[in-house]
Design a protein around this motif. Structure first.
Motif, short mmCIF file in Angstrom:
data_model
loop_
_atom_site.label_atom_id
_atom_site.label_comp_id
_atom_site.label_asym_id
_atom_site.label_seq_id
_atom_site.Cartn_x
_atom_site.Cartn_y
_atom_site.Cartn_z
N GLY A 1 2.09 3.45 -4.60
CA GLY A 1 3.50 3.03 -5.51
C GLY A 1 3.91 4.03 -6.36
N THR B 1 3.55 -4.37 -2.35
CA THR B 1 3.13 -3.30 -1.59
C THR B 1 1.71 -2.86 -1.65
OG1 THR B 1 5.28 -2.47 -1.47
CG2 THR B 1 3.73 -0.92 -0.98
N THR B 2 1.26 -2.40 -3.06
CA THR B 2 0.23 -2.02 -3.15
C THR B 2 -1.31 -3.08 -3.13
OG1 THR B 2 0.54 -2.07 -5.39
CG2 THR B 2 1.15 -0.17 -4.50
N TRP C 1 -0.51 3.08 -9.58
CA TRP C 1 0.87 3.46 -9.34
C TRP C 1 1.20 4.92 -9.92
CZ3 TRP C 1 3.90 -1.66 -11.15
CH2 TRP C 1 3.39 -2.59 -10.40
N ARG D 1 -2.52 2.38 0.15
CA ARG D 1 -1.08 2.30 -0.33
C ARG D 1 -0.71 3.02 -1.40
NH1 ARG D 1 0.62 -2.64 2.69
NH2 ARG D 1 -1.13 -3.01 3.78
N GLY E 1 -1.72 -4.74 -0.75
CA GLY E 1 -2.34 -4.93 0.64
C GLY E 1 -3.66 -4.20 0.95
N ARG F 1 3.32 1.14 11.58
CA ARG F 1 2.85 0.55 10.31
C ARG F 1 3.32 1.22 8.96
NH1 ARG F 1 -2.49 -3.15 11.74
NH2 ARG F 1 -1.64 -3.91 13.56
N ARG F 2 4.10 2.40 9.37
CA ARG F 2 4.23 3.44 8.18
C ARG F 2 5.57 3.12 7.61
NH1 ARG F 2 2.33 8.81 11.04
NH2 ARG F 2 0.40 7.93 11.84
N GLU G 1 -8.95 6.01 7.00
CA GLU G 1 -7.71 5.41 6.17
C GLU G 1 -6.39 5.89 7.00
OE1 GLU G 1 -8.28 4.98 2.24
OE2 GLU G 1 -8.41 7.14 1.97
N ARG H 1 4.63 -5.68 5.68
CA ARG H 1 4.32 -5.40 4.35
C ARG H 1 4.55 -3.72 4.23
NH1 ARG H 1 0.20 -7.48 -0.04
NH2 ARG H 1 -0.06 -9.04 1.29
N ILE I 1 3.50 0.10 3.10
CA ILE I 1 2.16 0.67 2.64
C ILE I 1 2.75 1.82 1.52
CG2 ILE I 1 1.22 0.59 4.78
CD1 ILE I 1 1.40 3.91 5.02
N PHE I 2 4.04 2.04 1.14
CA PHE I 2 4.79 2.81 0.30
C PHE I 2 6.00 2.48 -0.38
CE2 PHE I 2 7.34 6.25 -1.34
CZ PHE I 2 6.32 7.43 -1.73
#
Lengths: 334, 334
Positions: A281, A272-273, A316, A279, A275, A63-64, A57, A254, A256-257
């Motif tokens: 939310g 966001t979530t 979420w 992820r 993807g 990408r963060r 993961e 996009r 990730i958070f």
């Protein structure tokens, strides 16, 4: 090497890194204003798994991307969006130069001190108010005016500066994410220029990482001096389905958070979530009438209904401000 | 401390910093592909003065914003803007699904292989071409298509991949600025989504630091999957006076360094260098018909007239590609 020497070495390294401008990540609690419990644990577990190299993961640092709504998520939004209070104060300040406003709504009501009546005009009134106070000047003039206001205006309930009405637990969350290689962005329905006047000092978020609603602008040379002029024409409404569009146009990838607090953030959290890969939310639920405010489904400001309903199904995490936060503001609780 | 010990200490610090992910700025030439001379010296002198702490011209790192045009500044733009070649190739690829194009310009000419006639249609033809090839799909689909094209399509003159048609001296300049705390941005008249498909791999510039022309977009959920759909409607033309506007909307502060190569960059350089404190404007002048191309005032592509005229008065530095650059492309010269 004795233990003493080792500690001394670690201390020296820490001092040197601090000196070089890098924050020393201590083993201490990164979120001290969050009560221990499921919410805090889920945030920490997410950050730990995406930063653990070699894990399935793991997410590379570039990408963060983490996006935060502002009103009601990073700072308070009651009794009225602070930017709207700015616009109202500005109308009062500008009134002497606009005698015609005495007979024109929503200005007439504002000048008489009847904000309720002014805002009863709904969206058209709001647009007139924003056009009058947010356009027709240069970008630098506008930001100067906002900075001046933020330096002196006081919140009607707490008497604090508006930039003191920020949530201490969220400031810690921003720092924690950045210390773990995240790039933090604001993605707000509020005005991009308004946000940029304080986001760097208040949140450590530089202007180029602020996405917000915007007006169109024009470049021109005035008396040999180039300026950007703010036009009374909408460029982007960065709210609801406008948020993923703002993210797409501005950030280009996009997150990730994503963190929000109202139905205006539904699409941002959804985008966001949805993807691939890990992820997160986060929804801030205003549940503390004593220390802050309590509102959700029926509130005209920061209405949280559809997103709260969707949260369990979408996975979420919902912050219960009353239970999850030890302290609300950096200076304590109201 | 002996010299040996001091060197060892410096080496240890260097290794540790490298290990921690920070680049060690060596005393070696940071711009090895630039010939020694006035141009190179003026760039280095600028970077040294704005990074020298305590000096009156010191600029804090967060304000070290550098913006670069792309076509003709970071990569070549002859015989035709590469994005336009992509659009033409795309029309040919899409033609079997569009039998109606056989009777419709500019598509009919492109399908017959007569690019000249297709482009003779001017701006309306161009807009039709871009709408057909750059909208109506999702953002992810578009970027996938661009990436696929860039991985295989060859430049008609050099037979190199388009991402190999980048200027080695400019890659060094980007790295040199970043090693000195600058944040580097692309600000291009080209399409923002097209640029984002390769800017990170090619230039080390992440998507969120790319500003370009853009179409409007819409967020929607298709079969339960959220997507961004590219619409056939212009959002921003990031060229000429549109560049300072793009910078204002996207970056939110004025660069202190800007590089371009054509009259399309005039306003960006003007806006950048009109600010207070130290500023740097760079113009790449295409003067090398053997190793690259030579063109300026009369070229329909990358026309450089007004900006070249203004350069001495405005204090902009003009790169003479023939004299100032040892090598043009990473693989040599054409």
């Amino acid at each position: 090497m004795t233990l003493g020497n080792r500690l001394l070495g670690a201390l020296r390294l820490g001092l040197m890194l601090s000196f070089l401008g890098f924050s020393v990540v201590s083993a201490a609690d990164p979120l001290p204003s969050w009560n221990d419990g499921k919410t805090k644990q889920s945030v920490i577990a997410f950050v730990e798994k995406v930063t653990k190299e070699g894990s399935p993961e793991f997410v590379p640092a570039d990408r963060r991307i983490a996006t935060f709504d502002n009103d009601g998520t990073l700072w308070a939004e009651q009794p009225l969006y602070f930017q709207l209070i700015y616009a109202i104060d500005k109308v009062k300040e500008m009134a002497p130069q606009h005698p015609e406003w005495k007979k024109k709504e929503p200005f007439a009501s504002i000048i008489r001190g009847d904000t309720g009546k002014a805002l009863a005009g709904g969206k058209p009134a709001l647009i007139q108010l924003l056009a009058a106070t947010h356009s027709g000047m240069t970008g630098e003039e506008f930001q100067g005016s906002v900075r001046k206001w933020l330096a002196t205006a006081r919140h009607p309930v707490t008497n604090k500066l508006y930039t003191e009405m920020v949530y201490q637990p969220m400031l810690e969350l921003l720092s924690y994410l950045r210390a773990n290689g995240f790039k933090t962005f604001i993605v707000s329905g509020g005005g991009i220029d308004f946000l940029r006047a304080f986001a760097e000092d208040t949140y450590g978020i530089p202007p180029e990482q602020v996405v917000g609603s915007s007006l169109k602008a024009r470049y021109e040379v005035r008396d040999g001096k180039p300026v950007i002029v703010k036009l009374p024409e909408v460029n982007l409404i960065d709210d609801k389905a406008g948020k993923p569009v703002g993210i797409y146009q501005h950030i280009g990838r996009r997150p990730i958070f994503a963190a929000g607090n109202s139905d205006g953030d539904f699409e941002m959290l959804q985008w966001t979530t949805a993807g691939g890969g890990p992820r997160f939310g986060l929804l801030v639920h205003h549940t503390d009438p004593k220390r802050e405010w309590a509102y959700d489904r029926d509130s005209p400001i920061g209405r949280l209904d559809k997103a709260l309903e969707a949260a369990p199904k979408e996975g979420w995490t919902v912050v219960d401000m009353k239970d999850d936060w030890k302290v609300i503001f950096p200076w304590g609780n109201r």
